[in-house]
Motif scaffolding. Structure first.
Motif, mmCIF file in Angstrom:
data_model
loop_
_atom_site.group_PDB
_atom_site.id
_atom_site.type_symbol
_atom_site.label_atom_id
_atom_site.label_comp_id
_atom_site.label_asym_id
_atom_site.label_seq_id
_atom_site.Cartn_x
_atom_site.Cartn_y
_atom_site.Cartn_z
ATOM 1 N N ALA A 1 -19.558 24.430 11.600
ATOM 2 C CA ALA A 1 -20.745 25.032 12.206
ATOM 3 C C ALA A 1 -21.148 26.300 11.461
ATOM 4 O O ALA A 1 -22.340 26.544 11.215
ATOM 5 C CB ALA A 1 -20.480 25.335 13.681
ATOM 6 N N THR A 2 -20.154 27.115 11.077
ATOM 7 C CA THR A 2 -20.452 28.346 10.342
ATOM 8 C C THR A 2 -21.040 28.028 8.975
ATOM 9 O O THR A 2 -22.013 28.656 8.540
ATOM 10 C CB THR A 2 -19.179 29.199 10.182
ATOM 11 O OG1 THR A 2 -18.638 29.484 11.470
ATOM 12 C CG2 THR A 2 -19.489 30.503 9.469
ATOM 13 N N ALA A 3 -20.449 27.052 8.280
ATOM 14 C CA ALA A 3 -20.957 26.669 6.960
ATOM 15 C C ALA A 3 -22.384 26.139 7.059
ATOM 16 O O ALA A 3 -23.241 26.455 6.219
ATOM 17 C CB ALA A 3 -20.043 25.622 6.329
ATOM 18 N N GLU A 4 -22.660 25.346 8.098
ATOM 19 C CA GLU A 4 -24.009 24.795 8.263
ATOM 20 C C GLU A 4 -25.014 25.896 8.579
ATOM 21 O O GLU A 4 -26.125 25.919 8.031
ATOM 22 C CB GLU A 4 -24.004 23.740 9.368
ATOM 23 C CG GLU A 4 -25.354 23.064 9.554
ATOM 24 C CD GLU A 4 -25.321 21.976 10.616
ATOM 25 O OE1 GLU A 4 -26.396 21.423 10.922
ATOM 26 O OE2 GLU A 4 -24.223 21.684 11.140
ATOM 27 N N ARG A 5 -24.627 26.830 9.467
ATOM 28 C CA ARG A 5 -25.529 27.941 9.791
ATOM 29 C C ARG A 5 -25.819 28.784 8.555
ATOM 30 O O ARG A 5 -26.956 29.208 8.324
ATOM 31 C CB ARG A 5 -24.912 28.819 10.887
ATOM 32 C CG ARG A 5 -24.993 28.244 12.281
ATOM 33 C CD ARG A 5 -24.720 29.309 13.341
ATOM 34 N NE ARG A 5 -23.425 29.954 13.162
ATOM 35 C CZ ARG A 5 -22.294 29.516 13.704
ATOM 36 N NH1 ARG A 5 -22.298 28.412 14.445
ATOM 37 N NH2 ARG A 5 -21.159 30.164 13.509
ATOM 38 N N ARG A 6 -24.788 29.026 7.767
ATOM 39 C CA ARG A 6 -24.973 29.844 6.571
ATOM 40 C C ARG A 6 -25.901 29.157 5.575
ATOM 41 O O ARG A 6 -26.797 29.799 5.007
ATOM 42 C CB ARG A 6 -23.615 30.121 5.920
ATOM 43 C CG ARG A 6 -23.682 30.894 4.613
ATOM 44 C CD ARG A 6 -24.358 32.240 4.778
ATOM 45 N NE ARG A 6 -24.180 33.065 3.589
ATOM 46 C CZ ARG A 6 -24.764 34.240 3.396
ATOM 47 N NH1 ARG A 6 -25.576 34.725 4.320
ATOM 48 N NH2 ARG A 6 -24.541 34.931 2.299
ATOM 49 N N GLN A 7 -25.707 27.863 5.357
ATOM 50 C CA GLN A 7 -26.561 27.162 4.407
ATOM 51 C C GLN A 7 -28.002 27.114 4.897
ATOM 52 O O GLN A 7 -28.946 27.287 4.117
ATOM 53 C CB GLN A 7 -26.041 25.744 4.165
ATOM 54 C CG GLN A 7 -26.740 25.031 3.013
ATOM 55 C CD GLN A 7 -26.631 25.810 1.717
ATOM 56 O OE1 GLN A 7 -25.541 26.194 1.299
ATOM 57 N NE2 GLN A 7 -27.761 26.076 1.072
ATOM 58 N N THR A 8 -28.188 26.910 6.200
ATOM 59 C CA THR A 8 -29.540 26.910 6.769
ATOM 60 C C THR A 8 -30.192 28.277 6.600
ATOM 61 O O THR A 8 -31.383 28.392 6.275
ATOM 62 C CB THR A 8 -29.483 26.531 8.259
ATOM 63 O OG1 THR A 8 -28.859 25.248 8.395
ATOM 64 C CG2 THR A 8 -30.882 26.466 8.859
ATOM 65 N N GLN A 9 -29.400 29.334 6.807
ATOM 66 C CA GLN A 9 -29.906 30.695 6.629
ATOM 67 C C GLN A 9 -30.335 30.938 5.181
ATOM 68 O O GLN A 9 -31.426 31.466 4.918
ATOM 69 C CB GLN A 9 -28.827 31.709 7.030
ATOM 70 C CG GLN A 9 -29.223 33.161 6.792
ATOM 71 C CD GLN A 9 -28.017 34.093 6.786
ATOM 72 O OE1 GLN A 9 -26.907 33.678 6.438
ATOM 73 N NE2 GLN A 9 -28.226 35.342 7.164
ATOM 74 N N LEU A 10 -29.483 30.552 4.224
ATOM 75 C CA LEU A 10 -29.807 30.763 2.812
ATOM 76 C C LEU A 10 -31.047 29.972 2.405
ATOM 77 O O LEU A 10 -31.889 30.467 1.645
ATOM 78 C CB LEU A 10 -28.615 30.372 1.935
ATOM 79 C CG LEU A 10 -27.386 31.284 2.007
ATOM 80 C CD1 LEU A 10 -26.238 30.694 1.186
ATOM 81 C CD2 LEU A 10 -27.717 32.689 1.519
ATOM 82 N N ASP A 11 -31.165 28.747 2.906
ATOM 83 C CA ASP A 11 -32.342 27.933 2.583
ATOM 84 C C ASP A 11 -33.618 28.587 3.117
ATOM 85 O O ASP A 11 -34.656 28.606 2.436
ATOM 86 C CB ASP A 11 -32.192 26.527 3.165
ATOM 87 C CG ASP A 11 -31.125 25.703 2.452
ATOM 88 O OD1 ASP A 11 -30.737 26.091 1.334
ATOM 89 O OD2 ASP A 11 -30.675 24.692 3.025
ATOM 90 N N ALA A 12 -33.543 29.127 4.335
ATOM 91 C CA ALA A 12 -34.719 29.774 4.926
ATOM 92 C C ALA A 12 -35.091 31.042 4.163
ATOM 93 O O ALA A 12 -36.278 31.304 3.898
ATOM 94 C CB ALA A 12 -34.449 30.096 6.394
#
Length: 483
Positions: free
Chosen positions: A322-333
């Motif tokens: 979940a943390t890895a997914e949130r981080r990747q979504t944040q970086l993409d945004a």
């Protein structure tokens, strides 16, 4: 944190204190694993010259050299293949790597290959694989550096890691090691750092590296890997290989290489030294400094770590994912926003991001940063791609910044020499990086640090060290088969 610049004379005087006669371990010598050629007898007393600054080539020279290199490579490869086929049976005893008739080769002396950009050491390492001076698999990399260099390159397909030209052309200073782990060339990395480097926790970390959807990933739940969105479950990794990563503080007197190196490593041990290990700067601190850009980016790019949950003992694989997914979504945004600003130079036409990914408070900070940059700098000087890259380095531990004083350098040189003296086996090869052109090793210190490191290597290894380092950054010619 010290920020004094180097006093060359006092640091040079400090280095003289590290003479072999004053070090109780200097007399320890290994039995050479191969015959050593005779030296010229002038090693002692010979003064090291500071390495010159590389002259930049013109475009015409680069094109001319490229054509000459292509012609030479075609001729050399044909000649070497013929030579190798004729001599494979006569290479001497050793571990057979490919087929029953192929044996490893041995350098007459330990070569030292010096580059500026750290990823360029792969050119030499790959050549050592091809000539069988290093096994193709399961080597050990002992890595002195202020940075782990273990970022996973997301823009390169995992399947490309076996394509040498792609690796040499596409990898960069922060991500050159991980593809060699995925390819199996190295299966052990020992990162030796000073205690002011905090990117990875000290200790031993065993994990798997593999690929998911043709992208390299790891099942190691450390912030360093989660921050880039590269964490995967073990089950999701295909073609997985086991990796042993050890992290040690090299400024500890108790550091003993016998804890992670043995006689078994004699055929596949590469000693890698980045000169920014001794003194390092964070070049991103200077980017748009008048607008306090770096400090604002730390707030914009901040993410919630899993470390608190891990310390509580309740962390699960679901938490890591979940943390890895949130981080990747944040970086993409964030990338979408910064790329829009680079193209349009303003916020017009930009769809506001999902408030659960980029909160209104964070979005307001981005607007504030843009306003301050435009107030302090001409618009054509603002590079939003560079600003995004800078922000990506501001994860929870960030990049170290420690410009060493003369007294500190004396200590770091002594620690380095003590480590060399304690080695149970010598390295097959030594690679070294200046990291000065990219401003990680201070340019007013790098020549002196290189001179001192080469002197210490000669004091410890003596005639087993090649009498002349290969200065790749000065375009020195080199041929692995003649070393």
């Amino acid at each position: 944190m010290e920020s004094d610049t180097l006093d060359q004379e006092s640091a040079a005087a400090a280095l003289k204190k590290l003479s072999p006669s004053e070090s109780p371990e200097s007399s320890k010598k290994w039995e050479p694993t191969a015959d050593v050629g005779e030296g010229d007898g002038n090693e002692e007393g010979r003064e090291e010259e500071a390495p010159p600054t590389k002259r930049q080539k013109t475009a015409d020279e680069k094109e001319e050299n490229r054509k000459e290199d292509e012609e030479d490579e075609e001729a050399d490869e044909s000649e070497e293949l013929d030579d190798e086929e004729e001599n494979e049976a006569d290479d001497g005893e050793g571990i057979v790597q490919i087929g029953a008739t192929i044996s490893p080769r041995h350098f007459q002396r330990i070569p030292v290959f010096i580059v500026d950009y750290h990823n360029d050491v792969l050119e030499f390492i790959y050549r050592c694989f091809a000539t069988r001076h290093l096994p193709l698999e399961n080597n050990t990399l002992v890595h002195f550096d202020s940075h782990p260099d273990l970022v996973i390159p997301r823009h390169i397909a995992a399947s490309s890691t076996y394509q040498k030209d792609t690796m040499l052309n596409e990898l960069s200073i922060e991500n050159w090691i991980m593809p060699t782990l995925y390819a199996g060339h190295f299966n052990r990395v020992v990162w030796l750092k000073n205690s002011w480097c905090q990117q990875l926790p000290t200790g031993r970390h065993d994990f798997k590296v593999g690929q998911k959807d043709d992208r390299i990933g790891v099942d190691c739940p450390l912030d360093y890997f989660i921050a880039d969105g590269n964490y995967c479950t073990t089950e999701d990794l295909q073609e997985a290989k086991s990796v042993e990563l050890q992290v040690h503080d090299a400024d500890s007197e108790s550091l003993n290489p016998n804890e992670f190196l043995t006689e078994k490593d004699v055929k596949g041990f590469v000693l890698d030294i980045d000169l920014d290990f001794f003194s390092t700067s964070n070049p991103f601190l200077e980017i748009y400094k008048d607008a306090d850009c770096y400090n604002q980016l730390k707030e914009i790019f901040h993410f919630e770590s899993v470390e608190k949950v891990k310390k509580s003992g309740t962390a699960s694989i679901a938490d890591y994912l979940a943390t890895a997914e949130r981080r990747q979504t944040q970086l993409d945004a964030l990338k979408t926003i910064f790329w829009h600003l680079e193209e349009e130079r303003n916020f017009e036409g930009l769809e506001k991001p999902d408030a659960t990914v980029i909160t209104p408070e964070v979005y307001a900070k981005i607007v504030k940063l843009a306003d301050q940059l435009q107030e302090k700098y001409p618009d054509d000087e603002i590079d939003w791609h560079l600003i995004f890259d800078s922000g990506s380095t501001t994860d929870n531990n960030g990049l170290p910044h420690h410009i060493s004083t003369a007294a500190e350098l004396e200590t770091y040189f002594a620690n380095f020499k003590r480590f060399l003296e304690r080695l149970p086996v010598p390295p097959v090869a030594i690679t070294m990086a200046h990291s000065a052109q990219d401003d990680y090793c201070p340019q007013d210190q790098v020549a002196f640090i290189e001179e001192c490191v080469l002197r210490l290597l000669r004091e410890v290894f003596g005639e087993r060290l090649h009498d002349k380092a290969i200065l790749h950054y000065m375009d020195d010619p080199w041929d692995v088969m003649k070393l």
